[in-house]
Design an enzyme around this catalytic site. Structure first.
Site, PDB file in Angstrom:
ATOM      1  CG  HIS A  85     -65.586  12.015  42.511  1.00 34.51           C
ATOM      2  ND1 HIS A  85     -65.666  11.162  43.578  1.00 34.51           N
ATOM      3  CD2 HIS A  85     -64.905  11.331  41.550  1.00 34.51           C
ATOM      4  CE1 HIS A  85     -65.098  10.022  43.282  1.00 34.51           C
ATOM      5  NE2 HIS A  85     -64.607  10.092  42.058  1.00 34.51           N
TER       6      HIS A  85
HETATM    7  P1  TYD Z   1     -65.181   7.393  38.730  1.00 29.22           P
HETATM    8  O1  TYD Z   1     -65.714   7.060  40.087  1.00 29.22           O
HETATM    9  O2  TYD Z   1     -65.521   8.742  38.171  1.00 29.22           O
HETATM   10  O3  TYD Z   1     -63.609   7.196  38.696  1.00 29.22           O
HETATM   11  P2  TYD Z   1     -62.477   7.890  39.610  1.00 29.22           P
HETATM   12  O4  TYD Z   1     -63.167   8.754  40.595  1.00 29.22           O
HETATM   13  O5  TYD Z   1     -61.755   6.764  40.249  1.00 29.22           O
HETATM   14  O6  TYD Z   1     -61.585   8.641  38.709  1.00 29.22           O
HETATM   15  O7  TYD Z   1     -65.671   6.247  37.733  1.00 29.22           O
HETATM   16  C1  TYD Z   1     -65.210   6.188  36.390  1.00 29.22           C
HETATM   17  C2  TYD Z   1     -66.281   5.506  35.553  1.00 29.22           C
HETATM   18  O8  TYD Z   1     -66.508   4.176  36.005  1.00 29.22           O
HETATM   19  C3  TYD Z   1     -67.626   6.223  35.607  1.00 29.22           C
HETATM   20  O9  TYD Z   1     -68.160   6.241  34.295  1.00 29.22           O
HETATM   21  C4  TYD Z   1     -68.477   5.352  36.481  1.00 29.22           C
HETATM   22  C5  TYD Z   1     -67.873   3.975  36.335  1.00 29.22           C
HETATM   23  N1  TYD Z   1     -67.958   3.183  37.576  1.00 29.22           N
HETATM   24  C6  TYD Z   1     -68.856   2.141  37.659  1.00 29.22           C
HETATM   25  O10 TYD Z   1     -69.615   1.855  36.713  1.00 29.22           O
HETATM   26  N2  TYD Z   1     -68.909   1.407  38.807  1.00 29.22           N
HETATM   27  C7  TYD Z   1     -68.106   1.684  39.885  1.00 29.22           C
HETATM   28  O11 TYD Z   1     -68.184   0.993  40.928  1.00 29.22           O
HETATM   29  C8  TYD Z   1     -67.196   2.785  39.786  1.00 29.22           C
HETATM   30  C9  TYD Z   1     -66.297   3.150  40.928  1.00 29.22           C
HETATM   31  C10 TYD Z   1     -67.148   3.496  38.617  1.00 29.22           C
END
Ligand code: TYD
Length: 132
Positions: free
Chosen positions: A50
């Site tokens: 993303h």
């Molecule tokens: P995401 O940013 O999609 O993970 P990555 O990009 O590292 O694979 O986040 C995964 C899940 O965690 C998503 O449901 C949102 C949640 N999240 C939070 O609640 N707070 C945060 O600070 C982050 C980074 C993620």
């Protein structure tokens, strides 16, 4: 890739063990509003996939190693992080993916904003349209 940079962090070498640190708006060009970390990543898994509309981040491999694949819509670049005194600075509107996590790796992320799901761009085609 423009605006993306690997930042060498201060390192205090000591026989008792080394120490590094990061100050917001000093070693990195933003105020730190949030910190999160990624750990216990099973072999072969990929994180990220993303971009953010407004968020700036710094990623540090506190332990172990992993690759961060960046894409600004024009160029792609892979950074292999494996030292706790280097941080990868990623500005807004850069697509990122994290992969090749080693066993027991720990990715520390410093972010310029608190969590906001609306700031995510999760569709690559939409990302490509937005950077035009
Ligand atoms: P995401 O940013 O999609 O993970 P990555 O990009 O590292 O694979 O986040 C995964 C899940 O965690 C998503 O449901 C949102 C949640 N999240 C939070 O609640 N707070 C945060 O600070 C982050 C980074 C993620």
């Amino acid at each position: 890739m423009k605006n993306v940079k690997l930042i060498e962090l201060p390192k205090i070498l000591d026989e008792r063990g080394n120490l590094s640190f990061i100050e917001g708006e000093n070693h990195i060009p933003f105020q730190i509003k949030r910190t999160y970390w990624i750990y216990d990543v099973p072999g072969g898994e990929i994180r990220g996939g993303h971009a953010y509309k407004e968020l700036y981040e710094l990623i540090v491999a506190l332990s172990g190693s992993f690759d961060v694949v960046l894409d600004n819509g024009i160029n792609k670049q892979t950074f292999s992080l494996n030292r706790s005194y280097y941080g990868l600075y990623i500005p807004k509107m850069v697509w990122r993916r994290m992969e090749n996590f080693s066993t027991n790796s720990l990715a520390l992320v410093l972010a310029s904003e608190i969590f906001d799901q609306r700031d995510y761009i999760r569709d690559y085609e939409q990302f490509k349209l937005m950077i035009k």
